[in-house]
Each structure stands twice: as structure tokens, then as C-alpha cells.
Design a protein around this motif. Structure first.
Motif, PDB file in Angstrom:
ATOM      1  N   ILE A   1      -1.699 -17.726 -17.234  1.00 50.59           N
ATOM      2  CA  ILE A   1      -0.361 -18.294 -17.425  1.00 50.59           C
ATOM      3  C   ILE A   1       0.605 -17.541 -16.517  1.00 50.59           C
ATOM      4  O   ILE A   1       0.754 -16.324 -16.628  1.00 50.59           O
ATOM      5  CB  ILE A   1       0.108 -18.149 -18.891  1.00 50.59           C
ATOM      6  CG1 ILE A   1      -1.015 -18.484 -19.881  1.00 50.59           C
ATOM      7  CG2 ILE A   1       1.350 -18.977 -19.131  1.00 50.59           C
ATOM      8  CD1 ILE A   1      -1.413 -19.910 -19.917  1.00 50.59           C
ATOM      9  N   ASN A   2       1.259 -18.254 -15.610  1.00 45.95           N
ATOM     10  CA  ASN A   2       2.281 -17.663 -14.748  1.00 45.95           C
ATOM     11  C   ASN A   2       3.649 -18.191 -15.182  1.00 45.95           C
ATOM     12  O   ASN A   2       3.880 -19.404 -15.171  1.00 45.95           O
ATOM     13  CB  ASN A   2       2.031 -18.027 -13.284  1.00 45.95           C
ATOM     14  CG  ASN A   2       0.829 -17.306 -12.711  1.00 45.95           C
ATOM     15  OD1 ASN A   2       0.917 -16.172 -12.291  1.00 45.95           O
ATOM     16  ND2 ASN A   2      -0.315 -17.979 -12.717  1.00 45.95           N
ATOM     17  N   ILE A   3       4.541 -17.271 -15.555  1.00 40.31           N
ATOM     18  CA  ILE A   3       5.852 -17.655 -16.078  1.00 40.31           C
ATOM     19  C   ILE A   3       6.951 -17.071 -15.196  1.00 40.31           C
ATOM     20  O   ILE A   3       6.942 -15.875 -14.883  1.00 40.31           O
ATOM     21  CB  ILE A   3       6.041 -17.169 -17.528  1.00 40.31           C
ATOM     22  CG1 ILE A   3       5.029 -17.851 -18.451  1.00 40.31           C
ATOM     23  CG2 ILE A   3       7.459 -17.452 -18.010  1.00 40.31           C
ATOM     24  CD1 ILE A   3       5.100 -17.374 -19.885  1.00 40.31           C
ATOM     25  N   ARG A   4       7.871 -17.937 -14.786  1.00 39.81           N
ATOM     26  CA  ARG A   4       9.100 -17.471 -14.145  1.00 39.81           C
ATOM     27  C   ARG A   4      10.222 -17.615 -15.164  1.00 39.81           C
ATOM     28  O   ARG A   4      10.516 -18.710 -15.631  1.00 39.81           O
ATOM     29  CB  ARG A   4       9.427 -18.279 -12.898  1.00 39.81           C
ATOM     30  CG  ARG A   4      10.745 -17.838 -12.239  1.00 39.81           C
ATOM     31  CD  ARG A   4      11.118 -18.712 -11.078  1.00 39.81           C
ATOM     32  NE  ARG A   4      10.196 -18.550  -9.968  1.00 39.81           N
ATOM     33  CZ  ARG A   4      10.307 -19.207  -8.818  1.00 39.81           C
ATOM     34  NH1 ARG A   4      11.297 -20.076  -8.646  1.00 39.81           N
ATOM     35  NH2 ARG A   4       9.429 -19.015  -7.859  1.00 39.81           N
ATOM     36  N   GLU A   5      10.836 -16.500 -15.487  1.00 37.66           N
ATOM     37  CA  GLU A   5      11.856 -16.482 -16.519  1.00 37.66           C
ATOM     38  C   GLU A   5      13.215 -16.902 -15.954  1.00 37.66           C
ATOM     39  O   GLU A   5      13.496 -16.718 -14.766  1.00 37.66           O
ATOM     40  CB  GLU A   5      11.951 -15.066 -17.096  1.00 37.66           C
ATOM     41  CG  GLU A   5      12.472 -14.977 -18.494  1.00 37.66           C
ATOM     42  CD  GLU A   5      12.332 -13.566 -19.039  1.00 37.66           C
ATOM     43  OE1 GLU A   5      11.947 -13.421 -20.197  1.00 37.66           O
ATOM     44  OE2 GLU A   5      12.612 -12.607 -18.297  1.00 37.66           O
ATOM     45  N   GLN A   6      14.046 -17.479 -16.810  1.00 35.57           N
ATOM     46  CA  GLN A   6      15.411 -17.807 -16.413  1.00 35.57           C
ATOM     47  C   GLN A   6      16.165 -16.525 -16.051  1.00 35.57           C
ATOM     48  O   GLN A   6      16.012 -15.490 -16.696  1.00 35.57           O
ATOM     49  CB  GLN A   6      16.145 -18.510 -17.555  1.00 35.57           C
ATOM     50  CG  GLN A   6      15.636 -19.898 -17.883  1.00 35.57           C
ATOM     51  CD  GLN A   6      16.209 -20.959 -16.960  1.00 35.57           C
ATOM     52  OE1 GLN A   6      16.748 -20.665 -15.897  1.00 35.57           O
ATOM     53  NE2 GLN A   6      16.094 -22.210 -17.366  1.00 35.57           N
ATOM     54  N   GLN A   7      17.001 -16.620 -15.009  1.00 33.32           N
ATOM     55  CA  GLN A   7      17.828 -15.492 -14.596  1.00 33.32           C
ATOM     56  C   GLN A   7      19.288 -15.823 -14.894  1.00 33.32           C
ATOM     57  O   GLN A   7      19.937 -16.544 -14.136  1.00 33.32           O
ATOM     58  CB  GLN A   7      17.633 -15.203 -13.104  1.00 33.32           C
ATOM     59  CG  GLN A   7      16.222 -14.825 -12.724  1.00 33.32           C
ATOM     60  CD  GLN A   7      15.758 -13.564 -13.421  1.00 33.32           C
ATOM     61  OE1 GLN A   7      16.491 -12.570 -13.489  1.00 33.32           O
ATOM     62  NE2 GLN A   7      14.543 -13.585 -13.947  1.00 33.32           N
TER      63      GLN A   7
END
Length: 259
Positions: A117-123
Motif C-alpha cells: 500500500i503506497n499512501i500520499r498524505e494530504q499536505q
């Protein structure tokens, strides 16, 4: 003679016998196809067996500051019980993407027994209203659990104007750099008038027309405003066409100065 001719005619009318191979070849083809289909069905069922092909590792990658990695792991492990081939990758991706703090996510199988699982978090770059945040593209998201993040400007405006307000904030902040003043709040009200608060507490009323030109006028007049007063500048009203109205805290008066 006539009898002989009749016998010859009967021989010509009698169909010729077909060789045995003519019947065996189609039967063999049908048998092979049936066996192949049965084998394929068996193979597919075997691949779906989670005990034969278990997911042994659920790997979560990404720099996570606001998402709880342990909670995500706890959420994902039961969903991987369907096995390596049976796990529903699209469903997992959809469920994770629906979480407010997830900007982008990808889910894939990694042979032979790993789910990655690759997650890009909100900035978050600004607060919006009471509970919302804006990312760098001006997209609004609302975390399910309230979180306090220090140092973010407070922005507000009518629904659908998030990108416009964020863009105005960035332009005002850039315009004020020569004065070394920061912006802590920008609001676009229902009448489409702009209200700004700086990091020194000063409030600016920009009105509806030409807000950036009025900010430029403030930058030009600010040194003179400071020199003319005897206390802290509380607010500056820039809605006048030929001047500004300034309010100082110490004397509680307004002074109107021409540009």
C-alpha cells in the motif's frame, strides 16, 4: 444381363464405410477440451484458496504524519484474509481513498505473498472555516477527528471559492514581504469583500474592488502611517479612493490620510 446391371447399380448406391479415425479425432478433441476446461476451473479454485496462497505481509509505505499507521494496519489485515489472488485490490484502494487525510493511494500485489500500500498524505497549507483544511491546490478536506496544526493561516469564504481565497492569500503575502509582515487570516465574505489580518494583529479592509492594488497602496503608505501615530496600528481601511483610514489603539481615534 439386366440382373447384372441392377446389381452394379446397387453397389454404386451403397455408401462407402468411413474409417474409424474419422470418428475418433472429434471425440479426442472434445475429450481434450473438456479436460482442459476442468483443469482450468480447478486451477482457478485453487488460486482462490486463501490457505494455499495466503497474504503474509501487508506493507504500508509513505510519510505519514496525520494517519495512524497501526490503525491502518489493523484495518487492512482482515481484508487480506481472502488470499493473494482473492484479495479485492480495487475495493481496498477505494476505501482508503475515501479517507480525508489520503490524497492518493495505490494498492498492488507483490509476488508471492505481499500486499503493498503506497499512501500520499494530504499536505495542509491553510485552515478553512472551523474544521476544514486546504491542500496546496486549494482542495478542501475535512478530517473526521479534529486536529490542531500550528502555523497555518485561517482562510474563509463562500463554498466553491477555496482556490480563489488561497490564491489571494499567496499574492497578499508576497506583496507584504518588503514590510516583513505575515498574513494570518484572509476572508472573502458573502458580499465578496476582502478582510485581512496580519501577524502583528493589524486588520485590513480591502473591499470588493482591486484588492491587490489596495494592498500595494498600503505597502507604500505603511512607513508614513507608523510615523504619524503614537501607538499600535489596529486597523487600516483601504476602501477609500484617495486615502486610508487608520485606527490606533492608544488614542482610539481614526485619522484619514490621503495617498
Amino acid at each position: 444381363m439386366a440382373v447384372k446391371r441392377k446389381m452394379q447399380a446397387r453397389r454404386r448406391q451403397k455408401p462407402a464405410r468411413k474409417p474409424l479415425g474419422h470418428w475418433l479425432r472429434p471425440a479426442f478433441v472434445v475429450l481434450v477440451m473438456s479436460g482442459s476446461i476442468a483443469g482450468l476451473v480447478f486451477m482457478l479454485e485453487w488460486m482462490k484458496d486463501p490457505h494455499a496462497w495466503p497474504v503474509k505481509t501487508v506493507q504500508i509505505e509513505g510519510d505519514l504524519q496525520y494517519l495512524d499507521r497501526a490503525a491502518l494496519q489493523e484495518f487492512l489485515v482482515p481484508m487480506s484474509d481472502e488470499g493473494f489472488f482473492g484479495v479485492q485490490v480495487a475495493r481496498i484502494q477505494s476505501l482508503l481513498q475515501a479517507r480525508p487525510w489520503v490524497e492518493r493511494v495505490s494498492v498492488r500485489r507483490v509476488w508471492p505473498n505481499r500486499l503493498q500500500i503506497n499512501i500520499r498524505e494530504q499536505q495542509p497549507v491553510a485552515r478553512w472555516g472551523e474544521t476544514g483544511f486546504l491542500n496546496p491546490r486549494g482542495e478542501l478536506f475535512h478530517p473526521q477527528v479534529a486536529v490542531k496544526i500550528e502555523g497555518l493561516p485561517q482562510l474563509a469564504g463562500p463554498k466553491g471559492h477555496e482556490q480563489r481565497v488561497l490564491s489571494m492569500f499567496a499574492q497578499i503575502r508576497k506583496s507584504l514581504q518588503p514590510l516583513q509582515l505575515g498574513v494570518v487570516r484572509v476572508q472573502l465574505d458573502a458580499r465578496r469583500a476582502w478582510h485581512v489580518q496580519l501577524d502583528n494583529g493589524l486588520k485590513m479592509e480591502l473591499g470588493r474592488r482591486n484588492p491587490l492594488q489596495r494592498v500595494a497602496r498600503f505597502v507604500y503608505a505603511y512607513p508614513a502611517i507608523l510615523a504619524a501615530g503614537s501607538g499600535r496600528v489596529v486597523s487600516v481601511d483601504l476602501r477609500y479612493s484617495n486615502g486610508v483610514a487608520v485606527h490606533w489603539q492608544s488614542i482610539g481615534k481614526q485619522a484619514k490620510r490621503t495617498g
